[in-house]
Design a protein around this motif. Sequence first.
Motif, PDB file in Angstrom:
ATOM      1  N   SER A  30      41.541  43.059  50.945  1.00 23.47           N
ATOM      2  CA  SER A  30      41.887  41.615  51.143  1.00 23.47           C
ATOM      3  C   SER A  30      41.593  40.796  50.051  1.00 23.47           C
ATOM      4  O   SER A  30      42.007  39.720  49.715  1.00 23.47           O
ATOM      5  CB  SER A  30      41.215  40.907  52.327  1.00 23.47           C
ATOM      6  OG  SER A  30      39.729  41.074  52.191  1.00 23.47           O
ATOM      7  N   ASN A  31      40.773  41.373  49.016  1.00 27.24           N
ATOM      8  CA  ASN A  31      40.519  40.636  47.726  1.00 27.24           C
ATOM      9  C   ASN A  31      41.459  41.117  46.503  1.00 27.24           C
ATOM     10  O   ASN A  31      41.164  40.373  45.509  1.00 27.24           O
ATOM     11  CB  ASN A  31      38.851  40.872  47.266  1.00 27.24           C
ATOM     12  CG  ASN A  31      37.908  40.781  48.234  1.00 27.24           C
ATOM     13  OD1 ASN A  31      38.322  39.817  49.227  1.00 27.24           O
ATOM     14  ND2 ASN A  31      36.748  41.256  48.262  1.00 27.24           N
ATOM     15  N   TRP A  53      45.977  37.698  45.865  1.00 27.02           N
ATOM     16  CA  TRP A  53      44.906  38.277  46.602  1.00 27.02           C
ATOM     17  C   TRP A  53      44.987  37.267  48.166  1.00 27.02           C
ATOM     18  O   TRP A  53      44.671  37.730  49.334  1.00 27.02           O
ATOM     19  CB  TRP A  53      43.618  38.448  46.063  1.00 27.02           C
ATOM     20  CG  TRP A  53      42.974  36.994  45.895  1.00 27.02           C
ATOM     21  CD1 TRP A  53      43.218  36.115  44.865  1.00 27.02           C
ATOM     22  CD2 TRP A  53      42.227  36.324  46.665  1.00 27.02           C
ATOM     23  NE1 TRP A  53      42.467  34.948  45.099  1.00 27.02           N
ATOM     24  CE2 TRP A  53      41.665  35.134  46.114  1.00 27.02           C
ATOM     25  CE3 TRP A  53      41.672  36.615  48.075  1.00 27.02           C
ATOM     26  CZ2 TRP A  53      40.915  34.218  46.598  1.00 27.02           C
ATOM     27  CZ3 TRP A  53      40.707  35.754  48.622  1.00 27.02           C
ATOM     28  CH2 TRP A  53      40.498  34.512  47.911  1.00 27.02           C
ATOM     29  N   ARG A  72      51.297  39.804  53.627  1.00 24.26           N
ATOM     30  CA  ARG A  72      50.202  40.519  54.044  1.00 24.26           C
ATOM     31  C   ARG A  72      49.606  39.701  55.036  1.00 24.26           C
ATOM     32  O   ARG A  72      49.578  38.754  55.246  1.00 24.26           O
ATOM     33  CB  ARG A  72      49.376  40.352  52.664  1.00 24.26           C
ATOM     34  CG  ARG A  72      48.654  39.027  52.414  1.00 24.26           C
ATOM     35  CD  ARG A  72      47.949  39.115  51.056  1.00 24.26           C
ATOM     36  NE  ARG A  72      47.169  40.080  50.676  1.00 24.26           N
ATOM     37  CZ  ARG A  72      46.431  40.726  49.815  1.00 24.26           C
ATOM     38  NH1 ARG A  72      46.984  40.291  48.717  1.00 24.26           N
ATOM     39  NH2 ARG A  72      45.521  41.498  49.939  1.00 24.26           N
ATOM     40  N   SER A  74      45.837  40.377  55.904  1.00 24.71           N
ATOM     41  CA  SER A  74      44.383  40.932  55.600  1.00 24.71           C
ATOM     42  C   SER A  74      43.720  41.572  56.736  1.00 24.71           C
ATOM     43  O   SER A  74      42.984  42.454  56.591  1.00 24.71           O
ATOM     44  CB  SER A  74      43.817  39.922  54.687  1.00 24.71           C
ATOM     45  OG  SER A  74      44.527  39.619  53.556  1.00 24.71           O
ATOM     46  N   GLY A  77      44.905  44.901  56.964  1.00 22.42           N
ATOM     47  CA  GLY A  77      44.954  45.633  55.965  1.00 22.42           C
ATOM     48  C   GLY A  77      46.406  46.058  55.558  1.00 22.42           C
ATOM     49  O   GLY A  77      46.373  47.248  55.018  1.00 22.42           O
TER      50      GLY A  77
END
Length: 126
Positions: A30-31, A53, A72, A74, A77
């Motif tokens: 996630s970062n 990100w 995305r 997060s 993942g």
Amino acid sequence: QVQLVESGGGLVQAGGSLRLSCAASRGTFSNYAMGWFRQAPGKEREFVAAISWSGSNTYYPDSVKGRFTISRDSAKGTVYLQMNSLTPEDTAVYYCARDRVQFRGIRLGQNEYNYWGQGTSVTVSS
């Protein structure tokens, strides 16, 4: 060790759609900014899409802009590549990749990424 696993490739007719997925099986996801690249037979690998990100910024080259969408999730993942209006020129092996550094915006260069998936093949028939 981060592992990225792509899925969703296959054979599709021109004008069709596919959604690729890239799941991070281990490591932090996630970062990090994420990207999609592709390599057609006999050609260099090229940039297709990138997402920051945070997910707030995305970028596409002109060749796919308006047809491809990166996103995305997060919590899961996973990063996705929705591909619409596919043409035979989109035929390639598609790779996802993770940024080298945390908390950055979109990354365009291949050397900005240090983890890569094994690729998923997309074939578009005319």
